[in-house]
Write an enzyme that holds these catalytic residues in place. Structure first.
Site, mmCIF file in Angstrom:
data_model
loop_
_atom_site.group_PDB
_atom_site.id
_atom_site.type_symbol
_atom_site.label_atom_id
_atom_site.label_comp_id
_atom_site.label_asym_id
_atom_site.label_seq_id
_atom_site.Cartn_x
_atom_site.Cartn_y
_atom_site.Cartn_z
ATOM 1 N N TYR A 79 3.601 10.078 -18.421
ATOM 2 C CA TYR A 79 3.090 10.521 -17.125
ATOM 3 C C TYR A 79 1.712 11.143 -17.321
ATOM 4 C CZ TYR A 79 7.969 10.040 -15.534
ATOM 5 O OH TYR A 79 9.236 9.581 -15.229
ATOM 6 N N PHE A 131 7.721 6.562 -4.119
ATOM 7 C CA PHE A 131 6.398 6.375 -3.505
ATOM 8 C C PHE A 131 6.512 5.924 -2.044
ATOM 9 C CE2 PHE A 131 5.795 5.731 -8.090
ATOM 10 C CZ PHE A 131 4.836 6.701 -8.326
ATOM 11 N N THR A 132 7.708 5.472 -1.645
ATOM 12 C CA THR A 132 7.922 5.054 -0.252
ATOM 13 C C THR A 132 9.046 5.907 0.330
ATOM 14 O OG1 THR A 132 7.586 2.844 -1.132
ATOM 15 C CG2 THR A 132 8.254 2.982 1.172
HETATM 16 N N1 LIG Z 1 13.378 6.745 -15.367
HETATM 17 C C1 LIG Z 1 12.438 6.193 -14.651
HETATM 18 O O1 LIG Z 1 12.068 5.031 -14.853
HETATM 19 C C2 LIG Z 1 11.819 6.986 -13.538
HETATM 20 C C3 LIG Z 1 11.047 6.330 -12.564
HETATM 21 C C4 LIG Z 1 10.519 7.086 -11.539
HETATM 22 C C5 LIG Z 1 10.733 8.465 -11.473
HETATM 23 N N2 LIG Z 1 11.461 9.076 -12.443
HETATM 24 C C6 LIG Z 1 11.746 10.532 -12.369
HETATM 25 O O2 LIG Z 1 12.356 10.808 -11.119
HETATM 26 C C7 LIG Z 1 11.703 11.910 -10.493
HETATM 27 C C8 LIG Z 1 11.833 11.815 -8.981
HETATM 28 O O3 LIG Z 1 11.118 10.698 -8.495
HETATM 29 P P1 LIG Z 1 9.772 10.831 -7.647
HETATM 30 O O4 LIG Z 1 9.219 12.206 -7.783
HETATM 31 O O5 LIG Z 1 8.880 9.713 -8.026
HETATM 32 O O6 LIG Z 1 10.274 10.503 -6.187
HETATM 33 P P2 LIG Z 1 11.146 11.310 -5.105
HETATM 34 O O7 LIG Z 1 11.703 12.561 -5.687
HETATM 35 O O8 LIG Z 1 12.071 10.343 -4.506
HETATM 36 O O9 LIG Z 1 10.032 11.647 -4.017
HETATM 37 C C9 LIG Z 1 8.922 12.413 -4.319
HETATM 38 C C10 LIG Z 1 7.990 12.280 -3.125
HETATM 39 O O10 LIG Z 1 8.584 12.906 -1.997
HETATM 40 C C11 LIG Z 1 7.686 13.842 -1.443
HETATM 41 N N3 LIG Z 1 8.466 15.022 -1.003
HETATM 42 C C12 LIG Z 1 9.285 15.790 -1.747
HETATM 43 N N4 LIG Z 1 9.834 16.759 -1.001
HETATM 44 C C13 LIG Z 1 9.341 16.609 0.254
HETATM 45 C C14 LIG Z 1 9.523 17.318 1.452
HETATM 46 N N5 LIG Z 1 10.341 18.372 1.531
HETATM 47 N N6 LIG Z 1 8.846 16.878 2.560
HETATM 48 C C15 LIG Z 1 8.017 15.828 2.491
HETATM 49 N N7 LIG Z 1 7.803 15.109 1.373
HETATM 50 C C16 LIG Z 1 8.462 15.504 0.244
HETATM 51 C C17 LIG Z 1 6.730 14.213 -2.540
HETATM 52 O O11 LIG Z 1 5.472 14.531 -1.956
HETATM 53 P P3 LIG Z 1 4.858 16.018 -2.094
HETATM 54 O O12 LIG Z 1 4.308 16.095 -3.469
HETATM 55 O O13 LIG Z 1 3.839 16.053 -1.014
HETATM 56 O O14 LIG Z 1 5.979 16.987 -1.840
HETATM 57 C C18 LIG Z 1 6.662 12.942 -3.384
HETATM 58 O O15 LIG Z 1 5.651 12.094 -2.888
HETATM 59 C C19 LIG Z 1 10.266 11.785 -11.004
HETATM 60 O O16 LIG Z 1 9.554 12.980 -10.802
HETATM 61 C C20 LIG Z 1 10.488 11.401 -12.441
HETATM 62 O O17 LIG Z 1 10.706 12.573 -13.213
HETATM 63 C C21 LIG Z 1 12.026 8.354 -13.450
#
Ligand SMILES: NC(=O)c1ccc[n+]([C@@H]2O[C@H](COP(=O)([O-])OP(=O)(O)OC[C@H]3O[C@@H](n4cnc5c(N)ncnc54)[C@H](OP(=O)(O)O)[C@@H]3O)[C@@H](O)[C@H]2O)c1
Length: 309
Positions: free
Chosen positions: A85, A239-240
């Site tokens: 990352y 991201f969506t």
């Molecule tokens: N193993 C793998 O291949 C893999 C792949 C992808 C991700 N991951 C892990 O999974 C974790 C979670 O995935 P992710 O962070 O990509 O996606 P997520 O948790 O599904 O969503 C994060 C997104 O939601 C928004 N968000 C969060 N809380 C919010 C709220 N209360 N109101 C409005 N928007 C909100 C965030 O924007 P803001 O910043 O504006 O809050 C961010 O853009 C990652 O951080 C990573 O550690 C692992």
């Protein structure tokens, strides 16, 4: 958690800046045990703290450090990251914000992919790649031992079939050398999860799963029976952001946000599900912690279950 330059210290010998281990406060979902490590089921995913496309530094560096500190202050003891990352950016932010780490904090990382100049995620799962990535994570996080390392399989398009034996056995060797405490797999098919379990114990599977993407329903139930954690990535859609009229309807009825409902649904879906929602905002972090404790009725659950059906 063992740290470079000293390891665990008795409180009496702590120097200025050291942190006592924080007893876990009451976060929604309580705790889960990964091997011998107790973590809060409400964790934090650090991926989106890096710059756009998970490349380079964040626009608001101080804000990113503040989110990490706030997560730990709220009692969160599970942070998910990877040296890919940024690359290195997220791990270096974690180190700057939180080192020396509280004993209660467990940082989970992953290996198996690297970054190219276009921001792509080429796979890197040869034994020498994995050894290098484990050492890179140790260095950037400032640790002597990594608590939990996930072997990331497949590619950006999702899991792909094929044996994980050579790659997973390399991580087992690194664990035997004392560099890793526990192992998991990520972006894995059911067959790969079973293959890993036939080689060595795993404590978690980290795959994409949320209200709208429920491919792993059967796997989650099987892992729950085995006492293995399931850690959904993209719990809020990644991201969506999750969009669904049923989700909006339930949220409106409960006077809650869609994010709160999506997180509360995951916590209620199965006791082995651990949350790692990402955010770069302390306000969203607070909102998510508060929202995940929402109690969903049978009627709400039935309506929500229809989304991924
Ligand atoms: N193993 C793998 O291949 C893999 C792949 C992808 C991700 N991951 C892990 O999974 C974790 C979670 O995935 P992710 O962070 O990509 O996606 P997520 O948790 O599904 O969503 C994060 C997104 O939601 C928004 N968000 C969060 N809380 C919010 C709220 N209360 N109101 C409005 N928007 C909100 C965030 O924007 P803001 O910043 O504006 O809050 C961010 O853009 C990652 O951080 C990573 O550690 C692992």
């Amino acid at each position: 958690m063992l740290m470079q330059g000293g390891g665990r210290r008795h409180p009496q010998f702590m120097t200025k800046g050291d942190k006592m281990s924080t007893p876990s406060r009451s976060l929604p979902g309580g705790t889960w045990t990964l091997g011998d490590l107790t973590v809060t089921r409400f964790g934090y995913g650090a991926m989106q703290l890096a710059g756009p496309g998970v490349m380079g530094p964040p626009a608001d560096r101080e804000g990113a450090l503040a989110v990490l500190r706030e997560a730990v202050d709220l009692g969160i003891t599970h942070i998910d990251t990877s040296d890919a990352y940024g690359p290195r950016v997220t791990n270096e932010l974690i180190r700057e914000a939180l080192h020396p780490y509280p004993e209660s904090l467990h940082i989970v990382t992953k290996v198996g992919a690297t970054r190219d100049e276009q921001g792509g995620w080429p796979t890197a799962r040869r034994p020498e790649d994995l050894r290098r990535q484990v050492h890179d994570n140790l260095r950037s996080l400032g640790l002597d031992v990594l608590d939990l390392v996930n072997l990331r399989l497949g590619d950006a398009g999702g899991p792909r079939p094929g044996s994980l034996a050579e790659a997973f056995e390399t991580l087992v060797e690194l664990r035997q050398q004392g560099l890793i405490r526990h192992l998991g797999v990520s972006n894995a098919t059911e067959e790969q999860v079973a293959e890993a379990q036939s080689i060595a114990p795993i404590v978690c599977v980290q795959n994409m799963y949320n209200l709208a993407h429920r491919h792993d329903d059967k796997l989650i139930d099987r892992l729950a029976a085995d006492g293995v954690a399931y850690v959904p990535f993209f719990p809020l859609g990644g991201f969506t952001p999750l969009q669904s009229s049923a989700l909006s309807a339930v949220a409106a009825r409960l006077k809650a946000t869609r994010m709160s409902v999506a997180l509360a649904w995951l916590l209620q879906r199965s006791p082995n599900i651990l949350l790692i929602p990402g955010t770069s905002s302390t306000a969203h972090l607070h909102e998510n912690v508060a929202g995940a404790g929402l109690s969903l009725s049978r009627e709400d659950l039935t309506e929500l279950d229809g989304i991924g059906g």
